[in-house]
Design an enzyme around this catalytic site. Structure first.
Site, PDB file in Angstrom:
ATOM      1  N   GLY A   1      31.714  27.776   0.467  1.00  0.00           N
ATOM      2  CA  GLY A   1      31.487  27.688  -1.002  1.00  0.00           C
ATOM      3  C   GLY A   1      30.749  26.278  -1.138  1.00  0.00           C
TER       4      GLY A   1
ATOM      5  N   ILE B   1      38.077  22.317   4.524  1.00  0.00           N
ATOM      6  CA  ILE B   1      39.260  23.397   4.295  1.00  0.00           C
ATOM      7  C   ILE B   1      38.794  24.457   5.360  1.00  0.00           C
ATOM      8  CG2 ILE B   1      40.262  25.386   3.071  1.00  0.00           C
ATOM      9  CD1 ILE B   1      39.850  23.441   0.627  1.00  0.00           C
TER      10      ILE B   1
ATOM     11  N   TYR C   1      30.521  28.197 -11.224  1.00  0.00           N
ATOM     12  CA  TYR C   1      31.135  28.277 -10.040  1.00  0.00           C
ATOM     13  C   TYR C   1      32.646  28.959 -10.404  1.00  0.00           C
ATOM     14  CZ  TYR C   1      34.385  26.297  -6.511  1.00  0.00           C
ATOM     15  OH  TYR C   1      35.474  25.856  -5.608  1.00  0.00           O
TER      16      TYR C   1
ATOM     17  N   GLY D   1      43.856  24.130  -5.172  1.00  0.00           N
ATOM     18  CA  GLY D   1      43.603  23.219  -6.354  1.00  0.00           C
ATOM     19  C   GLY D   1      42.596  22.016  -5.871  1.00  0.00           C
TER      20      GLY D   1
HETATM   21  N1  LIG Z   1      37.644  20.745  -2.171  1.00  0.00           N
HETATM   22  C1  LIG Z   1      38.278  21.134  -3.463  1.00  0.00           C
HETATM   23  O1  LIG Z   1      38.736  20.574  -4.149  1.00  0.00           O
HETATM   24  C2  LIG Z   1      38.309  22.697  -3.526  1.00  0.00           C
HETATM   25  C3  LIG Z   1      39.080  23.376  -4.550  1.00  0.00           C
HETATM   26  C4  LIG Z   1      38.852  24.712  -4.833  1.00  0.00           C
HETATM   27  C5  LIG Z   1      38.541  25.400  -3.934  1.00  0.00           C
HETATM   28  N2  LIG Z   1      37.740  24.923  -2.772  1.00  0.00           N
HETATM   29  C6  LIG Z   1      36.984  25.837  -2.122  1.00  0.00           C
HETATM   30  O2  LIG Z   1      37.185  25.872  -0.819  1.00  0.00           O
HETATM   31  C7  LIG Z   1      36.135  26.544   0.139  1.00  0.00           C
HETATM   32  C8  LIG Z   1      36.096  25.202   1.220  1.00  0.00           C
HETATM   33  O3  LIG Z   1      35.529  24.155   0.333  1.00  0.00           O
HETATM   34  P1  LIG Z   1      35.682  22.384   1.119  1.00  0.00           P
HETATM   35  O4  LIG Z   1      36.128  21.709  -0.203  1.00  0.00           O
HETATM   36  O5  LIG Z   1      36.247  22.570   2.435  1.00  0.00           O
HETATM   37  O6  LIG Z   1      34.003  22.256   1.082  1.00  0.00           O
HETATM   38  P2  LIG Z   1      33.071  21.615   2.019  1.00  0.00           P
HETATM   39  O7  LIG Z   1      32.274  21.220   1.612  1.00  0.00           O
HETATM   40  O8  LIG Z   1      33.861  20.453   2.838  1.00  0.00           O
HETATM   41  O9  LIG Z   1      32.800  22.738   3.076  1.00  0.00           O
HETATM   42  C9  LIG Z   1      31.969  23.889   2.774  1.00  0.00           C
HETATM   43  C10 LIG Z   1      31.273  24.479   3.951  1.00  0.00           C
HETATM   44  O10 LIG Z   1      30.862  25.682   3.578  1.00  0.00           O
HETATM   45  C11 LIG Z   1      29.433  25.702   4.205  1.00  0.00           C
HETATM   46  N3  LIG Z   1      28.631  26.224   3.397  1.00  0.00           N
HETATM   47  C12 LIG Z   1      27.876  25.953   2.155  1.00  0.00           C
HETATM   48  N4  LIG Z   1      27.006  26.698   1.808  1.00  0.00           N
HETATM   49  C13 LIG Z   1      27.040  27.717   2.794  1.00  0.00           C
HETATM   50  C14 LIG Z   1      26.158  28.894   2.754  1.00  0.00           C
HETATM   51  N5  LIG Z   1      25.281  29.367   2.014  1.00  0.00           N
HETATM   52  N6  LIG Z   1      26.147  29.415   4.137  1.00  0.00           N
HETATM   53  C15 LIG Z   1      27.098  29.243   5.105  1.00  0.00           C
HETATM   54  N7  LIG Z   1      27.863  28.156   5.006  1.00  0.00           N
HETATM   55  C16 LIG Z   1      27.703  27.496   3.679  1.00  0.00           C
HETATM   56  C17 LIG Z   1      29.071  23.869   4.358  1.00  0.00           C
HETATM   57  O11 LIG Z   1      28.012  23.965   5.096  1.00  0.00           O
HETATM   58  C18 LIG Z   1      30.352  23.507   4.655  1.00  0.00           C
HETATM   59  O12 LIG Z   1      30.322  23.432   6.314  1.00  0.00           O
HETATM   60  C19 LIG Z   1      35.049  26.595  -0.801  1.00  0.00           C
HETATM   61  O13 LIG Z   1      35.074  27.907  -1.261  1.00  0.00           O
HETATM   62  C20 LIG Z   1      35.572  25.856  -2.364  1.00  0.00           C
HETATM   63  O14 LIG Z   1      34.854  26.445  -3.291  1.00  0.00           O
HETATM   64  C21 LIG Z   1      37.709  23.653  -2.742  1.00  0.00           C
END
Ligand SMILES: NC(=O)c1ccc[n+]([C@@H]2O[C@H](COP(=O)([O-])OP(=O)(O)OC[C@H]3O[C@@H](n4cnc5c(N)ncnc54)[C@H](O)[C@@H]3O)[C@@H](O)[C@H]2O)c1
Length: 255
Positions: free
Chosen positions: A92, A18, A155, A186
């Site tokens: 995250g 995202i 979380y 979501g």
């Molecule tokens: N994918 C889903 O279903 C979903 C649903 C609801 C919310 N979210 C939220 O959306 C956001 C993005 O999620 P995503 O699915 O794209 O995840 P992802 O794992 O594809 O990307 C997360 C990015 O955050 C970076 N990251 C993680 N820990 C870190 C830290 N301590 N310091 C710096 N960078 C860090 C990772 O290296 C990665 O590049 C998150 O906050 C997640 O909680 C995701």
């Protein structure tokens, strides 16, 4: 979108999923984009994609759970790109597991990344925004923080805390014209989702069940979020603060 050209946005976790989609879209809108990520390779790929489309990007490899490193990274963005106008708190992490099977070390890691992380980046950035009397902060929270998610208990707590934190700070810094809002995805098709559902037949069953639970009949894609983020950063959103908006195909509907 109005008012974004040449302004500076920083996207945490911009090296994947995202966050990458948001970083690319803000660059497309003419913003100068900072990518803060623990993952150097992912952050480099996003920065190169932006530069390849004639945009401006700077990356800082940094763990958001370390406040001193975050402060240095924020200074690096301001030095290379200019004053930060928009912060997108997107980074995250979670590893799904039933709460009763998890341990204190695990809870601390989840809280350090998903709650303390956004607090660190927000503090380091908003203190600069407040002095300049302008700024936007957009949190990528989660519907898990509004309605809970099995297997993601701590979380979910962090995301709910992030939503409350953003509202309280929105009240404090409204006088400084710094506006804070939350976007709640979501279930979304990203590497994090692959970890959540797992592989094989069981993974596919979980995916199918998730799809059935969404009124619009699919799970999210990273491209579903950047439009709202760009809007919340734009001049058109200058009277919106302290709000939480779900982007989840109708999975959760809030009054
Ligand atoms: N994918 C889903 O279903 C979903 C649903 C609801 C919310 N979210 C939220 O959306 C956001 C993005 O999620 P995503 O699915 O794209 O995840 P992802 O794992 O594809 O990307 C997360 C990015 O955050 C970076 N990251 C993680 N820990 C870190 C830290 N301590 N310091 C710096 N960078 C860090 C990772 O290296 C990665 O590049 C998150 O906050 C997640 O909680 C995701």
């Amino acid at each position: 979108m109005r008012g974004l050209t040449d302004k500076v946005a920083v996207v945490t976790g911009g090296g994947s999923g995202i966050g990458r989609a948001i970083a690319l879209r803000l660059a497309e809108e003419g913003m100068r984009v900072g990518i803060l990520d623990l993952n150097a390779q992912g952050a480099t790929e996003t920065a190169e994609a932006i530069r390849g489309s004639k945009g401006s990007a700077h990356l800082e490899v940094c763990d958001i759970s370390d406040y001193e490193k975050v402060e240095r990274a924020v200074a690096g963005f301001e030095e290379h790109l200019g004053p930060i106008h928009t912060l997108v708190n997107n980074a995250g992490w979670d590893m799904p597991s039933p709460f009763l099977k998890t341990t204190s070390d695990f809870w601390q890691k989840v809280v350090a990344i998903n709650y303390m992380g956004p607090i660190h980046v927000t503090h380091a950035t908003v203190k600069l925004m407040a002095k300049r009397n302008t700024g936007r902060v957009i949190f990528i929270a989660s519907d898990a923080g509004r309605v809970g998610s099995s297997g993601e208990v701590v979380y979910s707590g962090c995301k709910g805390a992030t939503i409350a934190f953003s509202k309280a700070l929105a009240r404090e810094v409204a006088r400084n014209n710094v506006l804070l809002n939350c976007v709640c995805p979501g279930p979304t098709n990203t590497p994090a989702m692959d970890t959540f559902v797992g592989g094989g037949e069981q993974g596919q069953k979980i995916r199918d069940a998730l799809v059935r639970s969404v009124p619009l009949g699919r799970i999210g894609e990273p491209a579903d979020y950047p439009g709202l983020v760009a809007f919340l950063a734009s001049d058109d959103a200058s009277f919106i603060t302290g709000q939480t908006i779900s982007v989840s195909g109708g999975l959760t509907m809030h009054g």
